[in-house]
Design an enzyme around this catalytic site. Structure first.
Site, mmCIF file in Angstrom:
data_model
loop_
_atom_site.group_PDB
_atom_site.id
_atom_site.type_symbol
_atom_site.label_atom_id
_atom_site.label_comp_id
_atom_site.label_asym_id
_atom_site.label_seq_id
_atom_site.Cartn_x
_atom_site.Cartn_y
_atom_site.Cartn_z
ATOM 1 N N LYS A 31 32.792 43.014 38.049
ATOM 2 C CA LYS A 31 32.482 42.798 39.319
ATOM 3 C C LYS A 31 33.591 43.141 40.592
ATOM 4 O O LYS A 31 33.059 43.872 41.370
ATOM 5 C CB LYS A 31 31.887 41.289 39.611
ATOM 6 C CG LYS A 31 31.584 40.898 41.158
ATOM 7 C CD LYS A 31 31.210 39.445 40.948
ATOM 8 C CE LYS A 31 32.682 38.631 40.839
ATOM 9 N NZ LYS A 31 33.523 38.467 41.701
ATOM 10 N N THR A 32 34.423 42.709 40.528
ATOM 11 C CA THR A 32 35.631 42.867 41.377
ATOM 12 C C THR A 32 36.031 44.477 41.505
ATOM 13 O O THR A 32 36.239 44.772 42.462
ATOM 14 C CB THR A 32 36.955 41.952 41.034
ATOM 15 O OG1 THR A 32 36.484 40.472 41.119
ATOM 16 C CG2 THR A 32 37.806 42.168 42.124
ATOM 17 N N ASP A 215 31.160 38.958 48.522
ATOM 18 C CA ASP A 215 31.409 38.617 47.105
ATOM 19 C C ASP A 215 30.800 37.230 46.676
ATOM 20 O O ASP A 215 30.605 36.567 47.710
ATOM 21 C CB ASP A 215 32.978 38.532 46.656
ATOM 22 C CG ASP A 215 33.199 38.526 45.140
ATOM 23 O OD1 ASP A 215 32.447 38.791 44.525
ATOM 24 O OD2 ASP A 215 34.443 38.205 45.178
ATOM 25 N N GLU A 216 30.233 37.247 45.591
ATOM 26 C CA GLU A 216 30.031 35.814 45.081
ATOM 27 C C GLU A 216 28.668 35.453 45.981
ATOM 28 O O GLU A 216 28.375 34.330 46.545
ATOM 29 C CB GLU A 216 31.031 34.602 45.062
ATOM 30 C CG GLU A 216 32.255 35.071 43.962
ATOM 31 C CD GLU A 216 31.788 35.172 42.712
ATOM 32 O OE1 GLU A 216 30.566 34.773 42.374
ATOM 33 O OE2 GLU A 216 32.642 34.956 41.961
ATOM 34 N N GLN A 246 25.479 32.492 37.390
ATOM 35 C CA GLN A 246 26.535 31.649 37.497
ATOM 36 C C GLN A 246 26.759 31.043 38.801
ATOM 37 O O GLN A 246 27.995 30.593 39.283
ATOM 38 C CB GLN A 246 27.865 32.544 37.345
ATOM 39 C CG GLN A 246 27.896 33.344 36.142
ATOM 40 C CD GLN A 246 29.177 34.308 35.957
ATOM 41 O OE1 GLN A 246 30.288 33.640 36.008
ATOM 42 N NE2 GLN A 246 29.067 35.633 35.982
ATOM 43 N N ARG A 554 33.827 32.252 29.661
ATOM 44 C CA ARG A 554 35.207 32.544 29.781
ATOM 45 C C ARG A 554 36.002 32.826 28.761
ATOM 46 O O ARG A 554 37.091 33.110 28.981
ATOM 47 C CB ARG A 554 35.731 30.870 30.343
ATOM 48 C CG ARG A 554 35.269 30.170 31.773
ATOM 49 C CD ARG A 554 35.035 31.266 32.835
ATOM 50 N NE ARG A 554 33.733 31.680 32.820
ATOM 51 C CZ ARG A 554 33.627 32.835 33.557
ATOM 52 N NH1 ARG A 554 34.651 33.455 34.270
ATOM 53 N NH2 ARG A 554 32.270 33.369 33.560
#
Length: 599
Positions: A31-32, A215-216, A246, A554
């Site tokens: 994503k980043t 973002d997010e 998420q 994670r």
């Protein structure tokens, strides 16, 4: 510009031209990298930095995005000074710095944190002559929660169901104005109100910020959603990235429906699904995907990976929380024999209270560990005292900070600070003013005389002094302090690379955005995850399931799910072929006997 390291889906998002873009990014799907590459591509295409606003939820994420973008473009930091890249709240603070007069403030306003707001609310309520009944039910904490809801959800206070709450809210807003202050919620709500009520001002900012990246996006609340939608409505160059699976911050006001409804808001939006996971083994991905597939409200996608199959997910039953902790500590201790770095190991839990047994077990084995999410640096008494002095010096109308000085210092040093701080603040740098405050109050001696942990507190003050040396202007220093979040206020010794020789302990909420070679999720019990407070609400159960999904994803190589008493219903959603169950006295974890009521 070439992006050779991107896969086809990522490249499709990066090279998208004008118009709205929704990037649905599964866990560990890059994503980043995708968002920063898109930002770099816009700059490379000739878009002026000052026409771009890139918004994240933490200063840490903003710093990472900036660093990655600079690396892609091979530019120095100077090239990015005119581009806004930061958090929602810092973006709102920048707008209010220019437009404060519209809300009856000046540009040297103070940003009140939660404690400041609660103190002001307490004063407002005390002066409102509430009935005994209202005073008991509307405590400062309850009122702060109600006021925050009004602002986060952009509710018209005149439509509030409780007339007393409405009355107190108006008094609180007037008190904020009289203190030349905004609270933290104002940093989003007030710019939204500004844009809604002033089309000409909105147009000015739309012309300035023609390209918006968020973002997010699944974590936005109503006020954040409204702010972004208004800002993007003219040029429609809105790129958002996130994953509804998420979304785990409903308790903070986030609404993942903003993410799910993106295509309704922007019917011509391009949608890109990032489904290749680069983080975890195949078994971990399959197990986590099987759990989250039971949610009904979600954007459908199929997560997959080319990583090795890996070992099965280990589900371990123990007799109690202490037994669970002892097993985990023993297993991690054994892992050291195979050169597994403890820094690549995390123990995750649903609530902070669960850390007690884990800490004890690790201590007994002499194992180093680090807890994330403890008391924030700027919530410590000695730091709040000094920051209050700085804030009063910068803004003499700030009565909340002045009240703290009166409570924290004796009459003589308090009087001196009250009289001299405003003049000193006008000519001294932040670090110089701190030095003056420490000398005027003999603060180090005061700490040594009154506090049992004086050494630690003095170290905290020295850290504040060191931080202050980086700023020339008081207003920049105070704004930075107000906007720092828990991820930015960890002690220096905790900011080392995670691959050092300590075990990492944190809540699942705190773990979002992190990854570790081995992850132990403790207390995977019904009543903890899902939490018992969610039992009667299917939407709450789905939120808990998303929390479980975040915990599982994670893990890079090994995933352990431990429980005692009644196992979580989410465990039964993992296909048996993907798990290895240990314990239980010969019973399977979903044996019906476990669910028989016992005395």
């Amino acid at each position: 510009m070439q992006f050779d390291e991107l896969n086809d889906k990522q490249r499709s998002a990066v090279e998208h031209g004008e118009g709205p873009l929704l990037i649905v990014a599964g866990a560990g799907s890059g994503k980043t990298k995708t968002l920063t590459s898109r930002l770099a591509a816009l700059l490379h295409s000739g878009v002026k930095p000052e026409n771009i606003v890139a918004i994240t939820f933490t200063n840490k994420a903003a710093g990472e995005m900036k660093e990655r973008t600079e690396k892609i473009l091979d530019k120095d930091k100077e090239a990015f000074k005119s581009m806004f890249l930061g958090t929602f709240h810092s973006f709102g603070a920048r707008i209010l710095k220019k437009e404060a007069r519209i809300f009856g403030r000046n540009s040297n306003y103070t940003i009140f944190d939660a404690d400041d707001s609660k103190s002001l609310i307490k004063k407002v309520a005390a002066g409102a002559e509430l009935s005994e009944r209202d005073a008991k039910r509307l405590t400062p904490l309850v009122l702060r929660r109600e006021f925050s809801k009004i602002k986060d959800e952009m509710i018209d206070p005149e439509q509030a169901e409780d007339e007393v709450v409405y009355k107190l809210f108006k008094l609180y807003e007037l008190a904020l104005q009289n203190n030349n202050a905004f609270d933290f919620d104002d940093l989003i709500q007030k710019p939204g109100m500004l844009f809604l009520g002033n089309p000409e001002i909105l147009n000015e900012y739309q012309e300035r910020f023609r390209y918006i990246l968020v973002d997010e996006y699944q974590d936005t609340n109503t006020a954040q959603y409204m702010l972004i939608k208004l800002l993007a409505s003219k040029y429609r160059n809105l790129s958002v990235v996130g994953d509804d699976q998420q979304s785990i911050f409903k308790f903070r006001g986030s609404d993942f429906r903003n993410f799910l409804n993106f295509e309704k808001d922007w019917p011509d939006a391009k949608v890109v699904l990032l489904e290749e996971n680069y983080r975890s083994t195949q078994n971990i991905i399959k197990a986590a995907s099987a759990v989250i597939s039971h949610n009904h409200l979600q954007k459908s996608k199929t997560l997959w990976t080319n990583n090795p199959e890996g070992g099965k997910v280990r589900v371990v039953e123990q007799y109690s929380a202490d037994g669970e902790a002892e097993w985990i500590a023993g297993h991690i201790d054994a892992m050291r024999l195979f050169s597994t770095e403890q820094g690549s190991i995390a123990i995750l839990y649903r609530t902070n209270a669960q850390s007690r047994a884990i800490e004890q077990a690790l201590i007994e084995r002499g194992m180093s560990y680090r807890i994330f999410g403890g008391l924030k640096f700027y919530e410590r008494k000695e730091i709040k005292d000094l920051v209050a002095a700085l804030r009063y010096g910068s803004n003499p109308q700030d009565t909340i900070s002045l009240d703290r000085l009166k409570k924290s210092f004796l009459k003589k040093p308090y009087t001196q600070l009250k009289e001299e701080l405003p003049q000193k603040a006008a000519v001294l740098r932040p670090v110089e003013l701190l030095g003056y405050i420490l000398m005027a109050t003999d603060y180090f001696n005061y700490i040594e005389r009154t506090q049992t942990n004086s050494v630690e507190r003095i170290e905290n003050i020295k850290e504040l002094i060191e931080f202050a040396t980086r700023f020339e202007r008081m207003e920049d220093f105070l704004e930075r302090i107000s906007l720092l979040e828990s991820t930015d206020t960890v002690k220096k010794k905790d900011l080392r690379n995670l691959k050092d020789n300590v075990v990492n302990l944190m809540t699942i909420h705190m773990a979002k955005g992190s990854e570790f070679d081995a992850v132990f999720v403790v207390g995977v019990n019904d009543g903890l995850i899902p939490h018992q407070m969610s039992y009667n609400n299917e939407n709450e159960i789905e939120e808990e399931r998303r929390l479980m999904y975040v915990a599982m994803t994670r893990a890079r190589k090994e995933l352990y799910l431990t429980f005692y008493n009644l196992p979580s219903r989410f465990l039964s959603e993992i296909p048996s072929g993907l798990m290895q169950f240990e314990g239980g006295g010969g019973r399977s974890f979903d044996d019906e006997e476990r669910y028989i009521d016992m005395d």
